[in-house]
Design a protein around this motif. Structure first.
Motif, short mmCIF file in Angstrom:
data_model
loop_
_atom_site.label_atom_id
_atom_site.label_comp_id
_atom_site.label_asym_id
_atom_site.label_seq_id
_atom_site.Cartn_x
_atom_site.Cartn_y
_atom_site.Cartn_z
N ALA A 1 0.83 -1.20 0.00
CA ALA A 1 0.00 0.00 0.00
C ALA A 1 0.87 1.26 0.00
CB ALA A 1 -0.93 -0.01 1.21
N GLY A 2 1.94 1.24 0.75
CA GLY A 2 2.85 2.39 0.78
C GLY A 2 3.50 2.63 -0.56
N ARG A 3 3.92 1.57 -1.23
CA ARG A 3 4.51 1.72 -2.56
C ARG A 3 3.49 2.26 -3.55
NH1 ARG A 3 7.65 -4.09 -2.85
NH2 ARG A 3 9.09 -3.68 -1.14
N GLY A 4 2.25 1.78 -3.43
CA GLY A 4 1.20 2.29 -4.31
C GLY A 4 0.92 3.76 -4.08
N MET A 5 0.91 4.17 -2.82
CA MET A 5 0.67 5.58 -2.50
C MET A 5 1.81 6.46 -3.01
SD MET A 5 -2.23 5.93 -1.08
CE MET A 5 -2.16 7.50 -0.26
N ILE A 6 3.03 6.00 -2.87
CA ILE A 6 4.16 6.77 -3.38
C ILE A 6 4.06 6.91 -4.90
CG2 ILE A 6 6.67 6.69 -3.75
CD1 ILE A 6 6.92 5.56 -0.93
N GLY A 7 3.68 5.84 -5.58
CA GLY A 7 3.51 5.90 -7.02
C GLY A 7 2.42 6.89 -7.42
N LEU A 8 1.30 6.87 -6.68
CA LEU A 8 0.21 7.81 -6.98
C LEU A 8 0.63 9.25 -6.75
CD1 LEU A 8 -2.91 5.94 -5.56
CD2 LEU A 8 -2.39 6.46 -7.94
N VAL A 9 1.40 9.50 -5.69
CA VAL A 9 1.86 10.86 -5.41
C VAL A 9 2.79 11.35 -6.52
CG1 VAL A 9 3.31 12.21 -3.84
CG2 VAL A 9 1.52 10.75 -2.93
N VAL A 10 3.67 10.49 -6.99
CA VAL A 10 4.59 10.88 -8.06
C VAL A 10 3.83 11.18 -9.34
CG1 VAL A 10 6.45 10.03 -9.55
CG2 VAL A 10 6.59 9.69 -7.09
N VAL A 11 2.88 10.31 -9.69
CA VAL A 11 2.09 10.52 -10.91
C VAL A 11 1.24 11.78 -10.78
CG1 VAL A 11 0.22 9.56 -12.30
CG2 VAL A 11 2.12 8.11 -11.60
N ALA A 12 0.64 12.00 -9.62
CA ALA A 12 -0.18 13.20 -9.41
C ALA A 12 0.68 14.46 -9.49
CB ALA A 12 -0.88 13.13 -8.06
N GLY A 13 1.89 14.41 -9.00
CA GLY A 13 2.79 15.55 -9.11
C GLY A 13 3.15 15.86 -10.55
N LEU A 14 3.41 14.84 -11.33
CA LEU A 14 3.73 15.06 -12.74
C LEU A 14 2.53 15.61 -13.50
CD1 LEU A 14 5.81 11.85 -13.49
CD2 LEU A 14 6.66 14.18 -13.30
N VAL A 15 1.35 15.08 -13.24
CA VAL A 15 0.15 15.57 -13.92
C VAL A 15 -0.15 17.01 -13.49
CG1 VAL A 15 -2.36 15.24 -14.09
CG2 VAL A 15 -0.83 13.29 -14.30
N GLY A 16 0.00 17.29 -12.21
CA GLY A 16 -0.24 18.65 -11.72
C GLY A 16 0.72 19.65 -12.31
N SER A 17 1.99 19.29 -12.39
CA SER A 17 2.97 20.21 -12.98
C SER A 17 2.69 20.43 -14.45
CB SER A 17 4.40 19.69 -12.77
OG SER A 17 4.58 18.48 -13.49
N LEU A 18 2.20 19.41 -15.13
CA LEU A 18 1.84 19.56 -16.54
C LEU A 18 0.63 20.48 -16.69
CD1 LEU A 18 2.55 18.50 -19.38
CD2 LEU A 18 0.85 16.73 -19.03
N LEU A 19 -0.37 20.31 -15.83
CA LEU A 19 -1.56 21.15 -15.92
C LEU A 19 -1.25 22.61 -15.60
CD1 LEU A 19 -4.29 18.88 -14.31
CD2 LEU A 19 -4.04 19.51 -16.71
N PHE A 20 -0.40 22.86 -14.60
CA PHE A 20 -0.06 24.24 -14.25
C PHE A 20 0.97 24.83 -15.21
CE2 PHE A 20 -1.61 23.03 -9.94
CZ PHE A 20 -2.58 24.00 -9.85
N GLY A 21 1.78 24.00 -15.84
CA GLY A 21 2.84 24.51 -16.71
C GLY A 21 2.40 24.77 -18.13
#
Length: 77
Positions: free
Chosen positions: A37-57
């Motif tokens: 579960a921890g590995r999955g959450m870390i993966g989701l946070v990384v993907v969400a950060g990349l998507v967020g930076s793309l949307l704001f950038g």
């Protein structure tokens, strides 16, 4: 400083190629549910950060809308 190389008989080198160890490493421990579960959450946070930076950038990379219109108005006068 200099190491003296000892001559090694060819038979010893040939025997070394045939040698196989019968010692096996211990089996890997299976990951627990909380580790997965921890590995999955870390993966989701990384993907969400990349998507967020793309949307704001993306808006920052596009040219401003009013820049082309202001130049055309200045040329007409």
């Amino acid at each position: 400083m200099f190491r003296r190389r000892e001559p090694v008989p060819f038979a010893f080198i040939a025997d070394a190629d045939k040698f196989r160890s019968n010692v096996e490493p211990p089996p890997r421990e299976r990951a627990s549910v909380s580790q997965l579960a921890g590995r999955g959450m870390i993966g989701l946070v990384v993907v969400a950060g990349l998507v967020g930076s793309l949307l704001f950038g993306l808006p920052a990379l596009q040219p401003p809308d009013g820049a082309g219109q202001q130049q055309s108005q200045a040329e007409g006068r």
